[in-house]
Structure formats: C-alpha cells, structure tokens
Write an enzyme that holds these catalytic residues in place. Structure first.
Site, PDB file in Angstrom:
ATOM      1  N   PHE B  55       0.828  -1.205   0.000  1.00 32.12           N
ATOM      2  CA  PHE B  55       0.000   0.000   0.000  1.00 32.12           C
ATOM      3  C   PHE B  55       0.862   1.255   0.000  1.00 32.12           C
ATOM      4  O   PHE B  55       1.905   1.291   0.651  1.00 32.12           O
ATOM      5  CB  PHE B  55      -0.916   0.019   1.228  1.00 32.12           C
ATOM      6  CG  PHE B  55      -1.907  -1.105   1.239  1.00 32.12           C
ATOM      7  CD1 PHE B  55      -3.025  -1.069   0.426  1.00 32.12           C
ATOM      8  CD2 PHE B  55      -1.725  -2.218   2.057  1.00 32.12           C
ATOM      9  CE1 PHE B  55      -3.944  -2.105   0.418  1.00 32.12           C
ATOM     10  CE2 PHE B  55      -2.636  -3.264   2.067  1.00 32.12           C
ATOM     11  CZ  PHE B  55      -3.746  -3.209   1.241  1.00 32.12           C
ATOM     12  N   GLU B  56       0.378   2.270  -0.667  1.00 34.34           N
ATOM     13  CA  GLU B  56       1.119   3.525  -0.756  1.00 34.34           C
ATOM     14  C   GLU B  56       1.361   4.157   0.609  1.00 34.34           C
ATOM     15  O   GLU B  56       2.253   4.983   0.778  1.00 34.34           O
ATOM     16  CB  GLU B  56       0.379   4.531  -1.637  1.00 34.34           C
ATOM     17  CG  GLU B  56      -0.985   4.915  -1.089  1.00 34.34           C
ATOM     18  CD  GLU B  56      -1.747   5.857  -2.006  1.00 34.34           C
ATOM     19  OE1 GLU B  56      -1.132   6.747  -2.609  1.00 34.34           O
ATOM     20  OE2 GLU B  56      -2.970   5.699  -2.116  1.00 34.34           O
ATOM     21  N   THR B  57       0.539   3.787   1.587  1.00 29.53           N
ATOM     22  CA  THR B  57       0.710   4.325   2.934  1.00 29.53           C
ATOM     23  C   THR B  57       1.988   3.813   3.604  1.00 29.53           C
ATOM     24  O   THR B  57       2.376   4.341   4.635  1.00 29.53           O
ATOM     25  CB  THR B  57      -0.490   3.924   3.813  1.00 29.53           C
ATOM     26  OG1 THR B  57      -0.818   2.557   3.530  1.00 29.53           O
ATOM     27  CG2 THR B  57      -1.684   4.803   3.503  1.00 29.53           C
TER      28      THR B  57
END
Lengths: 327, 263, 327, 263
Positions: B55-57
């Site tokens: 995930f980009e997070t």
C-alpha cells in the site's frame, strides 16, 4: 520551536496562539486514520478563516475544515475518505462552487514537498507526473503566486538531468518545498517536552512535522520522558521541533488511532449524509462543533456503547469484527 | 452443461477475478481501496501466493485478516513486514530494482485509448462540473511501475477521446509517448470493466478489445466506448471458477464489504 | 532481489556469488560500529580485487578492505575509526602511495547519494559544500568518468534554484545517485526471508541497502518471521530488497553491535599498531584472515575472557566500564 | 593569590572549558569525537543545561553516561530522545528552523584567516603528502549552521595563508563570501587553540586574536600563525575555575579517555 521543558498546554490556547487567520497550516493523518480531529474541531470552533491548507491524502480532517468555512486555498493530492467518501463531499462542493482554490499534486509529490521543507532544500526531484496535466495545469494563477510571498512562483519545474542519462532518467519534475507556518499531528504517545512516538504507519506526519515553523502535537497518551527514552528507536520526533503538546484521548475520533481505537463507521456514514445536504450540515456543525465546549464534550456526548465497540483489540490494533457495512 | 450455469456471479466478482488473474507470482501488487484491494487479495489467495500486497501508505505485505476500507485503515498495519511511511512506499516504486517488479491496480473516472487516466475533474479544471478526489498515488504509480491494471465502469462518458484532465500517464500518445515525456518504460497492460477486458496493441499502444464477458457482444462494448475499439482479437472471457469465487467470497470479503456495497 | 522464501545461506557462498572482482560494493556501519566485518574478512579471504567501494564514514571495514588489497577506487566522506584511528591507517598509506583512487564527498552528500539511489532519482540537492574544494577538485579524472559507464560523468553539479530564492536558497549542489552492485550490512535481527531490524542508530544502512541491486544481510540473530511481524514498526528493511541472509554471531566484531557487544579496544589498538608496519600487517592478514576458515574460527580464536567483557549490558546496550584507554 | 596558582590544568582542559563557555543555553550542539564532545558535555553540565548534544550519526540528546570514543559509539545511543540516522541528523542542520539553533564544534588540519578548514589532505590532492580522514560531516555543518567553534593546535603549518585543500567553509573570502557562494548566513565564531582564542572581525570577517592564555604573549601566538593576526583586542583569558575543572574531570571524563590521552 523552543527549548522549554514543559510544553503541555490546552488545545484552546495552542490553536489561539499558533493558528491565526490566513496562516499556512498542514495537518497529519491519512483518509480516515490518525487525523488530528480534536484540533480540527477546535480550529472550526474558533472560526479561523482564510487558511492555506496543505495535506497529501487527508480525508476527514480536510473535509471538516473546508465544511467549517476555514479554508481559502488547498494544496493536496487526494481528498477522499476511502470507502466512506471516495471524494470528500464538502471539498467537492466547495471546488464545484468555486469557493475553494485547489492546487493538485500527486501523493508522492506532496510527500516530497514536505520532505524538502524538512530537509531545508527548496525542492526535491521525481519522475512522477511527466506528460500529465499535473505538470501543465496550475490551480493557482501565476499572478497569485507572484503576489503571495508565501508561495513559490511556480507550481513545479521540469529540468533535464544534469548528469545526462544517469539512472536512466533524462528529465525530472522538481516540486517546491513546503514550510507551513504550523503543522498539527496526532500521535499515540508524547512526553511533556514533545518527544513523540507514532505507532503503525507514519504516513507523512514526520516530514510534515519537521517542515513546519511551529508544531502542535496532540497525543492519546501523555507519558513520562523516561518512558520515551527507554526505547528511542521507536520515537520519530524529538522535542527540538515541538511547540505545544496537548493530551487528548480520542483525539483522532471519528478517525482511527492504531492500537487505541478504530474509525467510527456509523459516525462517518452520518457525516457523509449530513455533508451532502446544506441544512443538515449546518445542524451538524452547530450540534457537533460550535455548541460544544471542546473535544472532551464531543466524546462525552458520543454513544458510549459505540465507543466501546471501537476500542482496539490489543493483538491486532483495530476493533475486530466491527460492523462496518451500510448506512 | 456450461460451467457458468452451475453458479451465479456478479459483475464485480467477475472483475475482481479478471484482475487477479493478471497478477503473476512474485509480483509486488500496489492496490488502492475497494475492488483493487480485493483483486490483490484474490490473486494472493488463488494464483499468485508469492505476490506481495503493498500500500502507498507504507505497509508491506500486510496480513489483511479483515478487509481494509481505506489504504490507511489500521487493518493494513497488522503484521506487515515493515510499517513505514509514504516516502518509503513511493520510493520503492520509483526505485529501479524494486519498481520494475511492481504491478499497480488503478481506477479512474475517465480513460482514453492510450490508457491515460483522469481521476481529478470533469469540465474546466479550475471550476469543474464534477470534482473527484485527485491523483492520490495513482499518477506516481502510473509514472513509475512496470505494469498497471485498470478498473473502469464501461460507459461512453468514461471511455473518451480526450480526457478532461490528464491525471495519470498510460502510453501517453503512442509507442514513443512515455520515452518522449521522460518516463520509464512500462505502462498499462489491461483494462478490466464490467463488460470485458481490453489490452494495448504491442506496436501502436492503442487499446483493443481482448475479451468479452459471457453474454456480452463486441458491439455492445463499442456502443459504450467513446473511441473506436478494435475487436478483431476479442475472445470470450473464461468466467470465474467455483474455486475462485469461493475464495473471493469466503476468504477475501466474508462481510461483503466490497462485493455487496454499491460502488 | 528475489522472492524466494528462504534466503539463508553461507557467507562463503554469498560473497562468491554476489561480489565478483571489480564490482561496485557498499558496506554499512559507521567508524567502529556495526561494520559487516565477517563479510569484510570473507571478501579479503576470497582475495577479491579491483573493487569500487562506497561508504560514508566507515572506518574499520573500509580500512581492512583496503589493507587486504581488494579496493581499487573509493568514494567516501570520512575514513576514520574515531579515537582508535582519527585517519584510517591503511587508507592513508594507500592514498599517499598512490595505490588508491579516492573521490571525496561530505557525509550528508554521501547519504543523499545513497538516498537518491534508494529513491530512484539520479540526484538529490543540498547546500553543503558550496564554495569548497569538494565541489572544485575531482578525485576521479573526467576521462575515467566518461570511460566507465558505472560512474556518472560528473562528480556533482551546481544549479541555480529554478524557484528563484524559494527557501532562501539561490543555488544548490546536486549529488549523483549511487546504485551499488551489492550492499552488505550487519543487523541485529533478521528472518530467513530477509526482513531486518536494526537496533539503535541506523546510520545510512537503510539507504545503502535500498540503493543496491543486490543486498547481503548478516545478522546477529536469525529469528522467526512471526517474531519480526509482531512489531513491524521496528523493522527497516523488508524481504523485497534482500538477496541473502547469513546468521553470524559476532558478525560485526571487532566493531560494536549495539545491545549485543561493544567494540574491542584491545583488538582495535593492536590492529592500529599492525597497520602502521608493512611486515606486521602481512602477519596480521595471514594470522587473522587468510589462515582462518571463517569468522567463526576468528571468534573462536579470540580470547574468550576478553569477548565476555565486551558483552553488552542489557540496560545500556554497551559494555559498561570497559577498559578502553591506552594501548 | 591568583586563582590559577591554586590548581593546575592542562592545555586540553583549558581548551575544553574555553569552548564550553561559547555554548549558550538552548543551543543545539553538534560535536564530533574527542575534545569537541568533551566541550559539549562540559557546557551542558556547567553553563548551558538546556543545550542539546547532537551527533551526526542521528542521536539526539544522548545521556552519555560514559564518554563515547566515536560519534557512532553505542554510548551515544543510550536514552536519546530519538535514535535516527544520518539523513535525519543532517536534515536537522540544513532545516531553516532547527539549523539556525545549531552550534557546531569542529577541528581541522589547517585553517586560514577566514576560518575555512582543511581536514582532507596536505600537498597535491590526488597524491597527497599527508592524507587525513576527509570532511565527514564537517563540511555539512560548516555549510548549514548558524555558528561554529573551531579547535586547532596552534602551529604555523596549520594556520596558513592558503589551504592545501578547502574542505569546510568558514567566511570564504570575506563578508560577502558565503552569500556569493550560495551558503546560508552564519559561520565561524571562535577558534580555540592551545595558546588562545581567536574571533572574526564583524566587518572584515578576518580572524583576530581575542584572548591569550595566562603566560602566553601575542607575539608568541603570531609566531605560530602563518598569517598576520590582529592582536589589538587581545585580552587575557580567564582560566578554568575550580568548579569548571571539577565537573570536566569528574563528570565528563572520569576515565581520562580524552583528557589524558595523546591526541
């Protein structure tokens, strides 16, 4: 920034002192997690105006500040609250009505802009966005940029790689540093000097914190400095950057705070419904923000059975099997 | 008796499985919320057990015991390999060694024949008729990674000749497009809609119809597409198997949070 | 880089496979702490030649690789071992004798160069070094740079700020990315897939690790993957970047490994004395490297009473009241 | 009875105390190994209790229960506020808000009249007569921070008209030097040697003799300096007090690791 040994204060005072009308503000968190919501509500409650707001992918906090009428301009990558609002509703209305000026970047670009501010350089490079309208279309006019000394004169710049094709990269996008007047983040633990620990994903909070002239930290737990120093590998922000520390349990509610509580699906769904309707939104603001003294009162008013359901399972860090579907 | 008569499946299930099949074992799968996350989970549980959900997070290889409702959901933080931040996550995709192993799953409001995407605005950018969330990490992923898979609702107003706003790069304007713009190679591999699967011609980089879902004709798809779609190579799509559906429903979304919610 | 589920191997095999003669190598650690010494000795033992070495402030590891005759070229900010050798001795001799080509950068510049490699950009900007010989004097000739495709054509570049005086910065130094063929780091804990945890200061190990095409991790403790995943906030490197994992207790010895053992002042002092004399250094190499099968044998040979004194106090992470003065 | 007759102190103790006195309460003190670390510890224990000791390795406000022998010594990692890495440490100094609060303590092999430093090489750079460690973080600190304090052995070959190699910027070539080069304001404030204390003229930014140690004359200092040193403003330095010495010896370096070792 200061070297005082005790920076603990109230949110009322910190917002009053450090967030004047028109200031350049950045808030931490991501969509529906660890938004500094208590501070957001206090900013609305104090009826701050004309804020220039920076975020990367902030959903709930950004939407409420816009809905509360506090925001004049916004620089952002993504205004959404995940499945609860793929596009934030008050944000969408404000842009469509022309009451909010927006400058769009990508998520990495915004992260790099905060990182540049934190690192003390005027820009950082990336390949992201080459060929797209993020490069070509500017939300803020050139006149505005030239007139406002708190804004760089250009949204971004393209340069040829001075090292030829080194790293197989012929050209780059340079994105300008952000140095907000003030950043507000919510963390799991802090001590009274401002040493802070974020649990779980840090998003871009650390970069946002270090880029700012002033930093306000709200925390779930106010702990002893000795406790923080037992495991300094787990701390991300030192007292050197911090101006104010405010202890606010449930300070990210209705967004989540990993290892403490989950987001409140019921509240977020009700918020979405209210946000879609002008009259209901006015009522929401009066009842949930303006008529309340502070976040403590907001939490006290919230259904305690529901709050109990949100408390994080100690093993996973979220509320297991929380009912999350539907309205 | 045709296999598909033995069970029912929704369009959304078909789409999730179609995307899952695009994931190769060993891929690093960048996904967002909703159906793209579900497709990534399905791939890992069905055909690509060594793929990594990313995930980009900043969450790498999350356990996902429950379905996250946002990429920042605390559910993505549980028992990951590393919990980092956005800076590290996007760096992993821009990095020349790891980036080339990433497949990104994206969605958008508009797409053009070269797979370029709009997720920002309809109408005039500065005062739009409809405003969407904006790029998020989509532009970054589409810029950096080796291969993207795109989810779309198949409607004429979404498959357009010209994007109202060009948020995320596909093949730009043809085979030399990305290179001219200064982007790394790689680009969109497939567009998965509620009607069929589109791919991009090896030479022209224009979208063509690669597969129609059972019961859907090429003409119906063309009618919902705002540009000419070559359908010479279209085959009938192999529908989800009972095994695929069972894993999708029982293991990936037992609460029906994505499969049973209006999008 | 691979997706194998079990990357555990021997140091012998990993070095043999991933560190060919002439390759571009980077090693982690800082002066006398957490140098990947077991790997360094194995590189020397395998008589690797013509290495192009990158480090920022690596003392002992760099000096031994140079002394072992493995290094042709070096890019570095600081070649010293703190109080044990303010300038590394074999390094100094090699430079003064003209047998080692060196390119000098500052510490931050080297860090940024690894960071650029990790981030996938050809350079990063800084203000450091403007006006100095670090900008003006190049160690590697332009001919060498042009001829070697693994080197950028320029040591660095100066540009005017494309955003005017944004961030009060009129001009900048751009330093080129490093993407080593292989990086070797030593960490406290790793699992068999390569997820890794550094305790205490990380130096630039994480950037060095992520910049590399191949990554070799040596670890004090080989732990279960489940253990690493219990606290992912404390891990810095994921399996995505890792090629080989080797379990080597005392793998940083004679440098320190925080929370495990301290540096060995006696050994470092003896090393300094040996390094200063050609004959004694030959003897040192034979006895301590070439004649030993592996690091295990080196450790087994080392005075066990002395090793015991080096074991870290569990509270502080170092050996308290260790005798550290004099020869 | 003059105070100094009541106890003895070494040159090195004098230097450490002289530097410690330059540190202001609230300063963030960047220091290296050896005497600069000792000076920072002395300052914190004597005159600047709210100062923060800061190492380029990433350790912020280390407890330093024992004296580290390198800035990467595990002793700097104990009970810090944050254990980070080099990237964060140097960013803190380049950062416009925190950087302006940092005072850096540096040493070098050569210094010129503008406080520029050489810690790299003597002789030809590519094949030097003497090679030193190189910049390390010195060039970074000297480039970024508001104020630096420099330790030197006072010898003619070290106080030179022209550096053999220019590693770290002082005032470059005068009052406009840093600005012309593109550097932030700030620069060297004091040079502390075994003979006295030098400062820089407010207007010309040239080094002048500010204080001589007891028993040392201006002429003796000039004889050890390779350029003309204005001594008009020279005063006699106030030697370390018994209190300062006691804290330096007993609290900062009880093992005598720095104070009693040849440098």
């Amino acid at each position: 920034m200061n070297s005082r040994d005790d920076k603990v204060t109230t949110l009322d005072r910190a917002i009053n002192l450090l967030v004047p009308d028109g200031c350049h503000l950045s808030i931490g968190g991501f969509t529906i997690n660890r938004n500094p919501m208590a501070a957001v509500y206090e900013v609305i409650r104090q009826r701050k105006k004309e804020l220039h707001l920076y975020a990367h992918s902030n959903g709930q906090g950004v939407d409420e500040l816009i809905g509360g009428g506090c925001v004049k301009r916004l620089e952002i990558a993504y205004a959404g609250s995940g499945r609860f609002a793929p596009t934030c509703i008050r944000f969408r209305k404000a842009v469509e009505n022309g009451t909010l000026e927006v400058e769009d970047y990508s998520n990495f670009q915004m992260t790099l802009r905060f990182m540049a501010g934190a690192m003390g350089v005027p820009f950082l490079p990336t390949r992201s966005g080459l060929g797209t309208d993020i490069i070509k279309k500017w939300g803020f006019s050139e006149d505005l940029r030239t007139a406002d000394e708190k804004l760089p004169d250009r949204k971004l710049a393209i340069i040829d790689n001075p090292f030829g094709n080194w790293s197989e990269t012929p050209k780059l996008v340079l994105v300008p540093a952000i140095n907000p007047d003030v950043t507000i983040i919510h963390v799991q633990q802090a001590d009274k000097r401002g040493n802070a620990r974020i649990q779980g994903l840090t998003f871009a909070d650390v970069e946002q914190a270090k880029a700012a002239r002033h930093l306000i930290i709200t925390c779930e737990e106010l702990v002893e400095e000795e406790f923080m120093r037992q495991e300094p590998d787990r701390n991300q922000i030192s007292f050197l950057n911090v101006d104010a520390v405010i202890h606010i349990p449930w300070g990210a509610y209705p967004t989540a705070c990993y290892r403490h509580y989950d987001y409140d699906p019921d509240h977020l769904n009700r918020y979405r419904a209210a946000a879609a309707d002008e009259f209901r939104y006015r009522t929401y603001l009066e009842e949930k923000v303006f008529n309340l003294k502070d976040h403590r009162e907001f939490i006290a008013q919230t259904n305690s059975e529901q709050l109990k359901k949100l408390i994080a399972d100690p093993e996973t860090g979220y509320a297991k099997a929380l009912k999350r579907s539907g309205e | 008796m045709p296999e598909k008569d033995r069970y029912k499946y929704s369009n959304r299930e078909m789409m999730a499985i179609a995307a899952a099949r695009e994931v190769k074992n060993g891929d690093i799968v960048f996904c967002g919320t909703g159906i793209s996350m579900l497709a990534a989970m399905a791939a890992k549980n069905i055909n690509a057990p060594l793929s990594t959900i990313f995930f980009e997070t900043g969450a790498i290889d999350a356990k996902l015991e429950e379905l996250p409702l946002a990429v920042a959901d605390s559910r993505v933080m549980y028992k990951t390999a590393v919990n980092g931040g956005l800076a590290e996550a996007f760096a992993t995709m821009q990095n020349r060694f790891t980036g080339s192993r990433v497949v990104g799953i994206l969605g958008a409001a508009q797409i053009d024949i070269y797979g370029n995407l709009n997720s920002t605005a309809i109408g005039d950018y500065r005062q739009p008729d409809v405003r969407f969330s904006g790029s998020g990490g989509a532009c970054d992923v589409a810029s950096f990674v080796n291969r993207t898979i795109i989810f779309m609702q198949h409607e004429k107003r979404k498959f357009v000749k010209k994007l109202d706003y060009f948020t995320s790069p596909g093949w730009i304007d043809g085979p030399a497009g990305r290179k001219k713009a200064g982007l790394p190679p790689g680009g969109p591999a497939a567009v998965i809609t509620n009607l069929g699967v589109m791919r991009f011609d090896r030479n022209s980089k224009r979208m063509y119809l690669a597969a129609t879902y059972p019961g859907i004709t090429s003409a119906e798809i063309q009618a919902e597409t705002g540009f000419d779609l070559d359908s010479e190579r279209a085959e009938e799509f192999t529908p989800p198997t009972a095994h695929e559906l069972r894993i999708l429903r029982e293991r990936c979304d037992p609460q029906g949070l994505i499969l049973k919610t209006p999008s």
